[in-house]
Design a protein around this motif. Structure first.
Motif, short mmCIF file in Angstrom:
data_model
loop_
_atom_site.label_atom_id
_atom_site.label_comp_id
_atom_site.label_asym_id
_atom_site.label_seq_id
_atom_site.Cartn_x
_atom_site.Cartn_y
_atom_site.Cartn_z
N ALA A 10 0.85 -1.19 0.00
CA ALA A 10 0.00 0.00 0.00
C ALA A 10 0.88 1.24 0.00
O ALA A 10 2.02 1.21 0.48
CB ALA A 10 -0.92 0.00 1.21
N GLU A 11 0.35 2.33 -0.54
CA GLU A 11 1.09 3.59 -0.54
C GLU A 11 0.12 4.77 -0.51
O GLU A 11 -1.05 4.65 -0.90
CB GLU A 11 2.01 3.69 -1.75
N PHE A 12 0.63 5.90 -0.05
CA PHE A 12 -0.13 7.15 -0.06
C PHE A 12 0.34 8.02 -1.21
O PHE A 12 1.55 8.11 -1.49
CB PHE A 12 0.06 7.92 1.26
N THR A 13 -0.60 8.65 -1.88
CA THR A 13 -0.25 9.54 -2.96
C THR A 13 -1.37 10.56 -3.15
O THR A 13 -2.50 10.35 -2.67
CB THR A 13 -0.02 8.77 -4.27
N THR A 14 -1.09 11.63 -3.84
CA THR A 14 -2.11 12.63 -4.14
C THR A 14 -2.50 12.62 -5.61
O THR A 14 -3.40 13.35 -6.02
CB THR A 14 -1.62 14.04 -3.75
N GLU A 15 -1.83 11.78 -6.39
CA GLU A 15 -2.12 11.72 -7.83
C GLU A 15 -1.86 10.32 -8.36
O GLU A 15 -0.86 9.67 -8.02
CB GLU A 15 -1.25 12.73 -8.58
#
Length: 236
Positions: A90-95
């Motif tokens: 899993a990862e966090f991103t804004t795009e």
């Protein structure tokens, strides 16, 4: 001269029941005296016990305990009666450029890469909609989804796509594993420690919908089956 009536006593009827009434009254009287003769400490103990039961019931202590979910990690398979899911990372991103997605200010995407398998005997849709065989799986994007984040409420619907880049609705055929990606929209300050948990529910199946068709099949979440916990990384 003959006479009418009973020469041995009162006429038949209500008086015959008096002995039974007297027996009951005597028993009640003896029981009352016996209760009154109980030591004071018994009354105190009984009152304390009643108070304890009331408190325990109020906090749910008398309800049936639910089984704890199986705790899993990355690459561990959570298997229910109707589907299976494995979270790889899993990862966090804004795009998310490949899907043309961009988070609003104050929000971010939690992107989860998974392997899924449909264990039922009919095709199911992972995201929105109903499968070709009128099966509404409700894995995500319902008021009561089978897959949900623990501790955080998404601020928008969940985007779902196949990892191989194929477009269109994600349909899982029975017994065919697929790489499926989920993108939850969450508050930007969620998961400050990076630890994310996905709750996986067992399935309860209902058949038929009033005024529509008796062939329709709907999956509903039953008991919490497993909890998959992973550490999400920040996208570069």
């Amino acid at each position: 001269m003959s006479k009418t009536g009973d020469h041995d006593g009162a006429p038949s009827g209500a008086p015959a029941a008096r002995p039974a009434v007297n027996i009951v009254r005597s028993a009640v009287s003896r029981w009352t005296l016996a209760v009154a003769a109980l030591p004071r400490w018994i009354w105190v103990a009984a009152a304390a016990l009643v108070a304890l039961v009331i408190v325990v019931a109020a906090v749910g202590g008398l309800s049936r305990a639910e089984a704890s979910p199986t705790e899993l990690g990355p690459d561990d398979e959570a298997r229910t009666s109707m589907y299976a899911i494995t979270v790889h990372d899993a990862e966090f991103t804004t795009e998310i450029e490949s899907e043309g997605l961009e988070a609003e200010p104050g929000e971010k995407f939690l992107v989860m890469s998974t392997r899924m398998e449909n264990l039922s005997d009919a095709p199911i849709a992972v995201g929105d909609g109903t499968g070709a065989d009128r099966v509404s799986a409700g894995l995500v994007n319902t008021d009561d989804p089978l897959l949900e984040l623990k501790g955080v409420t998404p601020t928008d619907s969940v985007d779902v796509w196949r990892a191989d880049g194929s477009s269109g609705q994600v349909i899982l055929q029975p017994g065919v594993p697929s790489q499926v990606t989920f993108a939850w929209t969450v508050p930007a300050d969620a998961y400050s420690d990076g630890v994310v948990s996905l709750d996986v529910h067992e399935v309860e199946v209902t058949r038929g919908r009033v005024f529509i068709t008796s062939r329709a099949i709907t999956w509903h979440p039953a008991a919490l089956s497993a909890r998959i916990t992973v550490t999400a990384q920040e996208a570069p």
